[in-house]
Design an enzyme around this catalytic site. Structure first.
Site, PDB file in Angstrom:
ATOM      1  N   ASP A  13      30.722 -24.184  41.189  1.00  0.00           N
ATOM      2  CA  ASP A  13      30.628 -24.410  39.823  1.00  0.00           C
ATOM      3  C   ASP A  13      30.893 -23.399  39.020  1.00  0.00           C
ATOM      4  O   ASP A  13      30.721 -23.301  37.706  1.00  0.00           O
ATOM      5  CB  ASP A  13      29.035 -25.011  39.552  1.00  0.00           C
ATOM      6  CG  ASP A  13      28.615 -26.028  40.541  1.00  0.00           C
ATOM      7  OD1 ASP A  13      29.239 -26.757  40.687  1.00  0.00           O
ATOM      8  OD2 ASP A  13      27.464 -25.790  40.864  1.00  0.00           O
ATOM      9  N   LYS A  16      35.882 -24.558  38.446  1.00  0.00           N
ATOM     10  CA  LYS A  16      37.486 -24.527  38.930  1.00  0.00           C
ATOM     11  C   LYS A  16      38.058 -25.522  38.583  1.00  0.00           C
ATOM     12  O   LYS A  16      39.316 -25.512  38.595  1.00  0.00           O
ATOM     13  CB  LYS A  16      37.067 -24.878  40.453  1.00  0.00           C
ATOM     14  CG  LYS A  16      36.499 -23.381  41.213  1.00  0.00           C
ATOM     15  CD  LYS A  16      36.751 -23.618  42.741  1.00  0.00           C
ATOM     16  CE  LYS A  16      35.537 -24.633  43.140  1.00  0.00           C
ATOM     17  NZ  LYS A  16      34.223 -23.895  42.971  1.00  0.00           N
ATOM     18  N   GLY A  17      37.531 -26.808  38.224  1.00  0.00           N
ATOM     19  CA  GLY A  17      38.148 -27.936  37.637  1.00  0.00           C
ATOM     20  C   GLY A  17      39.204 -27.758  36.558  1.00  0.00           C
ATOM     21  O   GLY A  17      40.329 -28.080  36.713  1.00  0.00           O
ATOM     22  N   LYS A  18      38.772 -27.007  35.702  1.00  0.00           N
ATOM     23  CA  LYS A  18      39.605 -26.673  34.583  1.00  0.00           C
ATOM     24  C   LYS A  18      40.879 -25.858  34.867  1.00  0.00           C
ATOM     25  O   LYS A  18      41.945 -25.837  34.599  1.00  0.00           O
ATOM     26  CB  LYS A  18      38.959 -26.133  33.129  1.00  0.00           C
ATOM     27  CG  LYS A  18      39.845 -25.606  32.322  1.00  0.00           C
ATOM     28  CD  LYS A  18      39.115 -24.848  31.036  1.00  0.00           C
ATOM     29  CE  LYS A  18      40.198 -23.976  30.251  1.00  0.00           C
ATOM     30  NZ  LYS A  18      39.691 -23.526  28.979  1.00  0.00           N
ATOM     31  N   GLY A  40      32.507 -31.274  43.470  1.00  0.00           N
ATOM     32  CA  GLY A  40      32.959 -32.419  41.867  1.00  0.00           C
ATOM     33  C   GLY A  40      33.704 -31.721  41.082  1.00  0.00           C
ATOM     34  O   GLY A  40      33.266 -30.577  40.696  1.00  0.00           O
ATOM     35  N   HIS A  41      34.578 -32.196  40.801  1.00  0.00           N
ATOM     36  CA  HIS A  41      35.464 -31.768  39.657  1.00  0.00           C
ATOM     37  C   HIS A  41      35.829 -32.679  38.597  1.00  0.00           C
ATOM     38  O   HIS A  41      36.114 -33.966  39.003  1.00  0.00           O
ATOM     39  CB  HIS A  41      36.660 -30.630  40.067  1.00  0.00           C
ATOM     40  CG  HIS A  41      37.464 -31.454  40.761  1.00  0.00           C
ATOM     41  ND1 HIS A  41      37.744 -30.918  42.388  1.00  0.00           N
ATOM     42  CD2 HIS A  41      38.006 -32.498  41.028  1.00  0.00           C
ATOM     43  CE1 HIS A  41      38.515 -31.492  42.759  1.00  0.00           C
ATOM     44  NE2 HIS A  41      38.917 -32.512  42.104  1.00  0.00           N
ATOM     45  N   GLN A 225      33.280 -25.533  46.532  1.00  0.00           N
ATOM     46  CA  GLN A 225      32.086 -24.593  46.623  1.00  0.00           C
ATOM     47  C   GLN A 225      32.469 -23.348  46.069  1.00  0.00           C
ATOM     48  O   GLN A 225      33.294 -22.993  45.201  1.00  0.00           O
ATOM     49  CB  GLN A 225      31.399 -24.617  47.995  1.00  0.00           C
ATOM     50  CG  GLN A 225      30.709 -25.962  48.188  1.00  0.00           C
ATOM     51  CD  GLN A 225      31.601 -27.002  48.614  1.00  0.00           C
ATOM     52  OE1 GLN A 225      32.620 -26.908  49.337  1.00  0.00           O
ATOM     53  NE2 GLN A 225      31.394 -28.273  48.159  1.00  0.00           N
ATOM     54  N   THR A 240      26.743 -23.972  52.317  1.00  0.00           N
ATOM     55  CA  THR A 240      26.905 -25.207  52.641  1.00  0.00           C
ATOM     56  C   THR A 240      27.896 -24.768  54.129  1.00  0.00           C
ATOM     57  O   THR A 240      27.679 -23.557  54.552  1.00  0.00           O
ATOM     58  CB  THR A 240      28.285 -25.635  51.744  1.00  0.00           C
ATOM     59  OG1 THR A 240      28.577 -27.007  52.211  1.00  0.00           O
ATOM     60  CG2 THR A 240      29.460 -24.612  51.670  1.00  0.00           C
ATOM     61  N   THR A 302      25.282 -34.084  41.381  1.00  0.00           N
ATOM     62  CA  THR A 302      23.707 -34.525  41.783  1.00  0.00           C
ATOM     63  C   THR A 302      23.056 -34.723  40.413  1.00  0.00           C
ATOM     64  O   THR A 302      21.987 -35.177  40.078  1.00  0.00           O
ATOM     65  CB  THR A 302      22.990 -33.510  42.653  1.00  0.00           C
ATOM     66  OG1 THR A 302      23.042 -32.460  42.059  1.00  0.00           O
ATOM     67  CG2 THR A 302      23.546 -33.380  43.841  1.00  0.00           C
ATOM     68  N   ARG A 304      21.483 -32.317  39.024  1.00  0.00           N
ATOM     69  CA  ARG A 304      20.639 -31.324  38.982  1.00  0.00           C
ATOM     70  C   ARG A 304      20.717 -30.206  37.855  1.00  0.00           C
ATOM     71  O   ARG A 304      21.832 -29.664  37.695  1.00  0.00           O
ATOM     72  CB  ARG A 304      20.321 -30.579  40.423  1.00  0.00           C
ATOM     73  CG  ARG A 304      19.725 -31.545  41.362  1.00  0.00           C
ATOM     74  CD  ARG A 304      19.716 -30.968  42.876  1.00  0.00           C
ATOM     75  NE  ARG A 304      20.859 -30.670  43.424  1.00  0.00           N
ATOM     76  CZ  ARG A 304      21.093 -29.858  44.497  1.00  0.00           C
ATOM     77  NH1 ARG A 304      19.903 -29.726  45.230  1.00  0.00           N
ATOM     78  NH2 ARG A 304      22.451 -29.722  45.004  1.00  0.00           N
TER      79      ARG A 304
HETATM   80  P1  IMP Z   1      25.668 -29.199  51.097  1.00  0.00           P
HETATM   81  O1  IMP Z   1      26.974 -28.842  50.926  1.00  0.00           O
HETATM   82  O2  IMP Z   1      25.344 -30.586  50.716  1.00  0.00           O
HETATM   83  O3  IMP Z   1      25.252 -29.129  52.612  1.00  0.00           O
HETATM   84  O4  IMP Z   1      24.557 -28.383  50.289  1.00  0.00           O
HETATM   85  C1  IMP Z   1      24.376 -26.899  50.784  1.00  0.00           C
HETATM   86  C2  IMP Z   1      24.281 -25.976  49.487  1.00  0.00           C
HETATM   87  O5  IMP Z   1      25.468 -25.919  49.064  1.00  0.00           O
HETATM   88  C3  IMP Z   1      23.316 -26.401  48.699  1.00  0.00           C
HETATM   89  O6  IMP Z   1      22.568 -25.363  47.774  1.00  0.00           O
HETATM   90  C4  IMP Z   1      24.235 -27.151  47.441  1.00  0.00           C
HETATM   91  O7  IMP Z   1      23.514 -27.168  46.161  1.00  0.00           O
HETATM   92  C5  IMP Z   1      25.365 -26.261  47.491  1.00  0.00           C
HETATM   93  N1  IMP Z   1      26.614 -26.870  47.073  1.00  0.00           N
HETATM   94  C6  IMP Z   1      27.277 -27.814  47.825  1.00  0.00           C
HETATM   95  N2  IMP Z   1      28.425 -28.032  47.470  1.00  0.00           N
HETATM   96  C7  IMP Z   1      28.291 -27.864  46.017  1.00  0.00           C
HETATM   97  C8  IMP Z   1      29.087 -27.516  44.868  1.00  0.00           C
HETATM   98  O8  IMP Z   1      30.322 -28.194  45.011  1.00  0.00           O
HETATM   99  N3  IMP Z   1      28.764 -26.669  43.817  1.00  0.00           N
HETATM  100  C9  IMP Z   1      27.679 -25.918  43.898  1.00  0.00           C
HETATM  101  N4  IMP Z   1      26.825 -25.881  44.863  1.00  0.00           N
HETATM  102  C10 IMP Z   1      27.182 -26.603  46.120  1.00  0.00           C
END
Ligand code: IMP
Length: 437
Positions: A13, A16-18, A40-41, A225, A240, A302, A304
């Site tokens: 986060d 990167k998207g921009k 997600g971007h 990520q 991840t 998500t 969150r």
């Molecule tokens: P998973 O990749 O869904 O297994 O999540 C593992 C950890 O990586 C968790 O803390 C997620 O919140 C984090 N995570 C996975 N993808 C992203 C992302 O694109 N941005 C930020 N955190 C991520």
């Protein structure tokens, strides 16, 4: 030769998207090499915004080749949904310019089920806070050698028996977690409608990418990520399941590491993290609230709220080392406007003494890695109209220079707002000099 990797230098986060979108304009080929629909971007379609999780950012540029590399795990429902959404918006070129490695693994319903059940049933303090998109279980199947690859879609009987073997292993796990396992027929039923759309898009992606690099095309590897979520180099086990670091670009796309010419790390001017795990510079005060609210720090997949904190220079130096960063793209500097004082973590106090390295193994042990902060002056002026470094208020310029000096990585780009033109471009590796965004 321009083969440029763009990688998150923090916990994902980083904006990167921009940045990827800016560089995409100069790239002939855009490759994603790791992760799956957990990323997600935001793509901008005319005046509309669209969050994509699997499609590379280059997809909106007609004529650019977009590749999903074999280091990824792909959920075909999400992928086809994203393609259809773009088709609905009149982007008819999208499907023809997308290629999927026949070696990429698939995320299947049982992966999502296990991920969700595990997160839901984890004991206090044990949940990882995953995105529940099935990422971990899909990579587990890959390394257990029972994964289903995109190329398996070509042969229905092989596909059926592979799904049966994978399910056999998952069934007791699902049962123990209190869930009900899908049948082979149910899994096949979710895949079958997608197969005719996917088969024509399968490719030997490794050869495609290598050919493009050899032909001196401009290739961009789009990280997902971030470094501190990398399976090997992140804050394990709160990571991840893929190789998010720059080296992952070689493995996850199938080219040699010597083909990569430049690695750019993206870092926010502060830090954020979603999900559980250590975050030594985390703020729970008014400054943290400022960063979350002004920076709109809510997860794009998500929703969150993200945890927020001060910039961590040892973490940045660590990212510089494990990725081999040539340059930094510094994002969201404008979010700091209005904070009177800025703090930056410059070192850690550990049982072995003070260090400016990231003491990654101590981070989750209370009291064993205490961040040491330096305080810098904040600024109150808006930065959104700034286009060259010299126009930044003196305190903001000092902040940018401080990051460059202490991280040891030259700053290639500074982002001062969400829009494309709200950017100070200092060095563009695709053209070798600054180019207007
Ligand atoms: P998973 O990749 O869904 O297994 O999540 C593992 C950890 O990586 C968790 O803390 C997620 O919140 C984090 N995570 C996975 N993808 C992203 C992302 O694109 N941005 C930020 N955190 C991520």
């Amino acid at each position: 030769m321009s083969a440029v990797v763009i990688v998150g230098a923090q916990w994902g986060d980083e904006g990167k998207g921009k940045i990827v979108d800016i560089y995409t304009e100069f790239a002939d080929v855009v490759v994603r090499y790791a992760g799956g629909p957990n990323a997600g971007h935001t793509l901008v379609v005319g005046d509309e915004k669209l969050v994509v999780r699997l499609l590379p950012s280059g997809i909106l540029r007609e004529g650019s080749t977009c590749i999903l590399g074999q280091g990824m795990v792909i959920d075909l429902d999400v992928l086809v949904g994203e393609i259809d959404e773009l088709l609905r918006r009149g982007r008819t070129h999208v499907e023809a310019q997308l290629w999927i490695s026949d070696r990429a693994h698939l995320v299947l319903p049982y992966h999502i089920l296990v991920d969700t059940l595990r997160e839901g049933t984890a004991k206090e303090g044990k949940a990882l806070g995953t995105t529940k998109k099935g990422i971990g279980p899909a990579y587990e199947d890959k390394v257990r050698r029972v994964g289903i690859r995109a190329g398996d879609l070509k042969d229905k009987s092989k596909l059926t028996s592979k799904i049966a073997s994978a399910l056999e292993a998952w069934e007791p796990v699902i049962k123990a977690l209190g869930g009900e396992s899908p049948t082979v027929a149910q899994v096949l039923a979710t895949l079958e409608p997608r197969i005719p759309r996917i088969l024509p898009r399968l490719a030997n992606a490794s050869k495609m990418v290598d050919d493009a690099v050899r032909a001196k095309k401009r290739v961009m590897f789009e990280g997902a990520q971030g470094t501190l979520l990398d399976i090997d180099h992140g804050t394990y086990p709160f990571v991840t399941s893929s190789s998010a670091v720059a080296g992952g670009a070689a493995i996850g796309s199938g080219i040699g590491p010597n083909r990569i010419s430049t690695v750019i790390g993206i870092t926010k001017a502060y830090a954020t993290r979603v999900g559980a795990g250590p975050f030594p510079t985390e703020l729970e005060d008014a400054s943290g609230k400022h960063l979350r609210e002004v920076g709109a720090e809510f997860g794009s997949v998500t929703g969150r709220p993200r945890r927020t904190g001060w910039l961590d220079i040892p973490a940045l130096r660590y990212a510089a080392r494990v990725n081999g960063l040539d340059g930094l793209a510094l994002t969201k500097v404008d979010v700091l406007t209005g904070l009177d004082k800025l703090r930056v973590c410059v070192a850690y106090d550990t049982p072995e003494g003070r260090t400016d390295d990231l003491p990654i193994d101590y981070l989750d042990e209370p009291g064993r890695a205490i961040p040491v902060f330096e305080e810098l002056q904040g600024w109150s002026e808006s930065l959104n109209t700034v286009r060259v470094l010299e126009q930044l208020p003196a305190a903001a310029r000092a902040y940018v220079r401080f990051i460059e000096d202490r991280s040891g990585v030259p700053i290639y780009l500074v982002s001062v707002g969400p829009r494309r033109d709200e950017t100070i471009m200092l060095h563009n590796p695709f053209v070798g000099r600054a180019a207007a965004p």
